[in-house]
Motif scaffolding. Structure first.
Motif, PDB file in Angstrom:
ATOM      1  N   VAL A  74       1.009  -1.265   0.086  1.00 18.03           N
ATOM      2  CA  VAL A  74      -0.100   0.184  -0.130  1.00 18.03           C
ATOM      3  C   VAL A  74       1.088   1.274   0.085  1.00 18.03           C
ATOM      4  CG1 VAL A  74      -1.927   1.461   1.299  1.00 18.03           C
ATOM      5  CG2 VAL A  74      -2.024  -1.421   1.290  1.00 18.03           C
ATOM      6  N   LYS A  75       0.459   2.229  -0.883  1.00 18.74           N
ATOM      7  CA  LYS A  75       1.213   3.503  -0.844  1.00 18.74           C
ATOM      8  C   LYS A  75       0.871   4.508   0.212  1.00 18.74           C
ATOM      9  CE  LYS A  75       3.394   3.572  -5.544  1.00 18.74           C
ATOM     10  NZ  LYS A  75       3.608   4.323  -6.990  1.00 18.74           N
ATOM     11  N   MET A  76       1.826   4.989   1.017  1.00 16.41           N
ATOM     12  CA  MET A  76       1.380   6.184   1.813  1.00 16.41           C
ATOM     13  C   MET A  76       2.210   7.432   1.706  1.00 16.41           C
ATOM     14  SD  MET A  76      -0.795   4.299   3.572  1.00 16.41           S
ATOM     15  CE  MET A  76      -1.055   4.991   4.999  1.00 16.41           C
ATOM     16  N   GLN A  77       1.911   8.453   2.168  1.00 15.86           N
ATOM     17  CA  GLN A  77       2.754   9.579   1.928  1.00 15.86           C
ATOM     18  C   GLN A  77       3.802   9.726   3.039  1.00 15.86           C
ATOM     19  OE1 GLN A  77       1.810  10.144  -1.438  1.00 15.86           O
ATOM     20  NE2 GLN A  77       2.550  12.416  -0.450  1.00 15.86           N
ATOM     21  N   THR A  78       4.933  10.357   2.823  1.00 16.63           N
ATOM     22  CA  THR A  78       6.030  10.850   3.699  1.00 16.63           C
ATOM     23  C   THR A  78       6.051  12.297   3.779  1.00 16.63           C
ATOM     24  OG1 THR A  78       7.711  11.027   2.204  1.00 16.63           O
ATOM     25  CG2 THR A  78       7.435   8.609   3.307  1.00 16.63           C
TER      26      THR A  78
END
Length: 444
Positions: free
Chosen positions: A71-75
């Motif tokens: 799953v892609k998350m934001q930094t």
């Protein structure tokens, strides 16, 4: 360049750093953004170099695969971070296993409930974070060797590493950067690893379990057994999680408008608790490694006066939720010291994993093991509807039956789960499969 142009450029860059958050008080987050400009090597640059080294054959990159259900998350600076959600290699924490055993068991229990494939590694070593942060007794090559050796274990059985300890997490991110950016470290490390039939392996992402838990928290909350809507949760985000290589920690505009790390605040929020704020949210819990060893009374008083009291007095908190070994230990076990001086505060402290597991119906004594805590967690549990007396009675009887040999220990998985498969991989353990010829040759 005119001051006006500089300000405009800075404003544009700050906006780029938070592409997912529209309504943010930029003055408030400026101190977080400043980290982006305090290092000559941003995370994006490190990752670009990582893949270049892979192309040259200098390192092996342990990639996250489709079967890890990523799953892609934001930094912090907007760069996507990929979080694998299954087929996970558990890098456990020394302090959790030794002082807060209900912490890792809560992680495993939730993974069982959500049918997550994981490996509880039997041959993991410490990350040596104590040496690094507390005494400075180690050296870059030795630190990198321990990191790579652990990462090789995960790589050779193709389970992606999930780091339980916040210090290991931050420490490994720094070592990852050091290995990628400094050829001289790689050149000294490589012959050492090859003597053990290993090589330099660097995972594509360094992932903390609390990031995994936040990523999975909405799904996990669907199995929630108790109503937490009347719970006021204060959160302490561990320093070593989001202040070491800060641009590699996940953020989400749904959590404090993206102004603070997504985990563990977002996990408590997704389980239905009301997040409360307090003025010293940014401060260390007091643990800090070196001062817990050399100035323990400072740590205890700092934890009480700078964290616990503000959370109670300002936030009216019912529970303190955090996500690292040292933070749980310090915030929980420092409160008794205040009682000796008339400061009778009892703010129960739980790891986000314990908090979530209890909310999902885990046994608070067998799984979450709240009896190891110095603060009274029972008041919190009664408030959400846990039948504490019933669980306690069953637990006491279970212990009595174990002592008398009337019961067998309960396991979260079969003892040494998958260890046969694990040990069948490397050549150096052929003796395990009964290769008497090799064993006898080695004996000669």
């Amino acid at each position: 360049m005119a001051t006006q142009e500089v300000d405009k450029k800075m404003e544009e860059e700050i906006k780029d750093a938070f592409p997912m958050a529209d309504n943010v008080d930029w003055n408030e987050v400026y101190q977080r953004i400043i980290y982006r400009y305090s290092t000559p090597h941003g995370l994006q640059h490190v990752k670009e170099e990582l893949y270049k080294l892979e192309d040259k054959g200098e390192i092996i990159v342990h990639h996250i695969k489709p079967y890890n259900d990523p799953v892609k998350m934001q930094t912090l600076n907007g760069t996507p971070k990929v979080i694998p959600t299954t087929k996970l290699w558990q890098h456990k924490s020394c302090g959790q296993c030794g002082h807060i055993p209900g912490y890792p068991t809560s992680v495993f229990w939730m993974m069982n409930k959500m049918e997550i494939d994981y490996m509880d590694e039997p041959h993991q070593t410490s990350c040596t974070g104590w040496n690094y942060h507390a005494s400075g007794a180690s050296n870059p090559v030795a630190l990198a060797g321990v990191y790579v050796r652990n990462m090789w274990r995960a790589y050779e059985i193709d389970y992606f590493p999930l780091i339980h300890c916040g210090t290991s997490f931050g420490h490994y991110k720094e070592i990852r950067n050091m290995l990628v950016l400094h050829k001289e470290i790689r050149d000294k490390l490589r012959p050492i690893m090859r003597k053990m039939d290993m090589d330099i392996v660097i995972p594509e992402e360094v992932v903390h379990y609390s990031e995994w838990l936040y990523t999975m928290s909405k799904k996990a909350a669907q199995q929630r057994k108790y109503d937490l809507s009347n719970i006021r949760a204060a959160v302490h985000t561990p320093c070593h999680v989001y202040k070491l290589v800060p641009e590699d920690t996940i953020y989400d505009p749904e959590v404090f408008q993206g102004r603070r790390p997504a985990a563990p605040s977002g996990t408590a929020q997704n389980f239905g608790a009301k997040l409360v704020d307090y003025s010293t949210w940014w401060d260390c819990c007091g643990f800090g490694f070196r001062h817990i060893l050399t100035e323990r009374e400072f740590s205890r008083s700092f934890a009480l006066f700078k964290k616990v009291i503000p959370a109670v007095e300002e936030g009216k908190a019912d529970i303190f939720v955090t996500s690292d070994t040292g933070c749980v230990t310090t915030l929980d076990k420092s409160q008794w010291a205040g009682k000796a001086h008339g400061f009778n505060y009892n703010l129960p402290v739980l790891a986000d994993a314990q908090f979530a597991a209890i909310a999902m119906g885990a046994d608070p004594y067998v799984i979450a093991q709240v009896h190891w805590h110095a603060t009274d967690v029972e008041g919190f549990m009664r408030k959400i509807g846990v039948n504490v007396d019933d669980y306690k009675e069953k637990f006491i009887q279970y212990l009595a039956d174990l002592r008398e040999g009337k019961a067998e220990p309960e396991y979260l998985y079969k003892p040494h789960r998958k260890i046969d498969f694990y040990l069948s991989v490397p050549e150096r353990v052929k003796w395990y499969k009964g290769d008497k010829t090799q064993s006898s040759n080695q004996a000669k």
